[in-house]
Design an enzyme around this catalytic site. Sequence first.
Site, PDB file in Angstrom:
ATOM      1  N   ARG A  37       0.820  -1.218   0.000  1.00  0.00           N
ATOM      2  CA  ARG A  37       0.000   0.000   0.000  1.00  0.00           C
ATOM      3  C   ARG A  37       0.852   1.265   0.000  1.00  0.00           C
ATOM      4  O   ARG A  37       0.443   2.283  -0.552  1.00  0.00           O
ATOM      5  CB  ARG A  37      -0.930   0.000   1.210  1.00  0.00           C
ATOM      6  CG  ARG A  37      -2.075  -0.975   1.022  1.00  0.00           C
ATOM      7  CD  ARG A  37      -3.036  -0.931   2.168  1.00  0.00           C
ATOM      8  NE  ARG A  37      -4.263  -1.655   1.797  1.00  0.00           N
ATOM      9  CZ  ARG A  37      -5.233  -1.933   2.645  1.00  0.00           C
ATOM     10  NH1 ARG A  37      -5.146  -1.565   3.902  1.00  0.00           N
ATOM     11  NH2 ARG A  37      -6.312  -2.568   2.227  1.00  0.00           N
ATOM     12  N   LYS A 197     -17.624 -15.537   3.777  1.00  0.00           N
ATOM     13  CA  LYS A 197     -19.038 -15.293   4.069  1.00  0.00           C
ATOM     14  C   LYS A 197     -19.797 -14.779   2.855  1.00  0.00           C
ATOM     15  O   LYS A 197     -19.385 -13.807   2.220  1.00  0.00           O
ATOM     16  CB  LYS A 197     -19.142 -14.220   5.152  1.00  0.00           C
ATOM     17  CG  LYS A 197     -18.656 -14.640   6.508  1.00  0.00           C
ATOM     18  CD  LYS A 197     -18.958 -13.508   7.429  1.00  0.00           C
ATOM     19  CE  LYS A 197     -18.546 -13.739   8.849  1.00  0.00           C
ATOM     20  NZ  LYS A 197     -18.779 -12.481   9.586  1.00  0.00           N
ATOM     21  N   GLY A 350      -8.527  -8.365   0.360  1.00  0.00           N
ATOM     22  CA  GLY A 350      -7.230  -8.503   1.015  1.00  0.00           C
ATOM     23  C   GLY A 350      -6.665  -9.907   0.906  1.00  0.00           C
ATOM     24  O   GLY A 350      -5.477 -10.090   0.616  1.00  0.00           O
ATOM     25  N   GLY A 373     -13.298  -3.494   0.746  1.00  0.00           N
ATOM     26  CA  GLY A 373     -14.673  -3.027   0.952  1.00  0.00           C
ATOM     27  C   GLY A 373     -15.070  -1.954  -0.039  1.00  0.00           C
ATOM     28  O   GLY A 373     -16.177  -1.975  -0.592  1.00  0.00           O
TER      29      GLY A 373
END
Length: 391
Positions: A37, A197, A350, A373
């Site tokens: 990053r 999920k 990620g 996200g």
Amino acid sequence: MRTLSELEIEGPPTQRVLVRVDFNVPLHDGAVADDTRIRAALPTLQELRRRGAALVLVSHLGRPKDREPELSLAPVAARLSELLGVEVRLAPGVVGDEVTAAARALEPGDVLLLENVRYEPGETRNDPALAAALAALADAYVNDAFGAAHRAHASTEGVAQRLPHAAGLLLAREVATLSAIVEAPARPLVAVVGGAKVTDKIAVIDRFLEIADAILIGGAMCFPFFAAQGHAVGGSLCEAEGIEPARRALDAAAAATCRLELPSDLVLGDRFAADAQRRELDGVEVPDDWMGLDVGARTAQRYAAEIAAAGTTFWNGPMGAFELAPFAAGTRAVAEAVAAAPGTTVVGGGDSAAALSQFGLADQVTHLSTGGGASLELLEGKRLPGVEALA
Ligand code: ADP
Ligand code: MG
């Protein structure tokens, strides 16, 4: 979105630019464990320094409840100094008299990194007083933190209202690449969605059912789909709240032109561990005492063929518990197919990014998104407050 080249920052007098960066990096033993990053922000920082600006950088790191010293940006300042080849000074706080003095003293090309902006409770509340204090440190604002753009925080939204502003090069590229997937994809458009999920990703699955040609499901999130179809899932990780959304997605797929593909074979383990007993299952009926930890070889091959033929592939979420060597093959096969695909390939998330790096393939995709996200929310069609504020 205002672009970096539209921002007037040439001096004299020296213009100070507050740059929101995403330096939320993993730390290990007080040092930066993965600087991806930080490297991703370098083009914007170098461009601003080349144009003679002085830089005040602001980022969050983790989720401090207090001024936890373990979440200081000191290790990031050290790593950024090495990468930029210039001394990066760490401010003694986020705002306040000492920070103001340090910002005022900056000369062209100098770089000052503010402390973890979440040390200030006003950050996540988008407190106007904090936004104003941040704005007072600079003459202009640049947001290059795509990974934080889905949050309306003081350093991403509030401050943008108070200064001449522009999108950084990384943020602009993220928005352009991800928007192109939904607006004008080269077809076929294939979405590979895995991970833990289904509820994390159901909104993006629903959206791709409307716009994609195929959705390939893998990872633990296939089990709510199998449960909805009446299959036995054994001891597999199967999110109970995911079963209803999975059922609805299956119904929607039956009426859509988009195909929703599920695994047809699995790799099972007797527990979630690298030394677990392992067996292959031709089918998806998971016996009690076993858990599905990877997609099977036939499924991996089928998915790889879809990816090879795709005009555009979007991949988010590993196909299995890839951190455990015996259950990494499905994720590796997908990663290799994405890396080799002739079409446009975009990877978000990620753990998917970590998998690509683990296999040494991170530089072989068209675009590796730095925002998990944020990239999902953009694809879902949501407005990102940090992006809207740059208009
Ligand atoms: P990303 O970060 O790419 O969005 P997620 O966070 O959604 O991905 O999911 C990654 C996690 O899902 C990994 O830790 C992986 O071990 C786990 N996972 C994937 N498949 C399985 C499975 N079949 N059983 C248990 N865990 C799984
Ligand atoms: Mg994850």
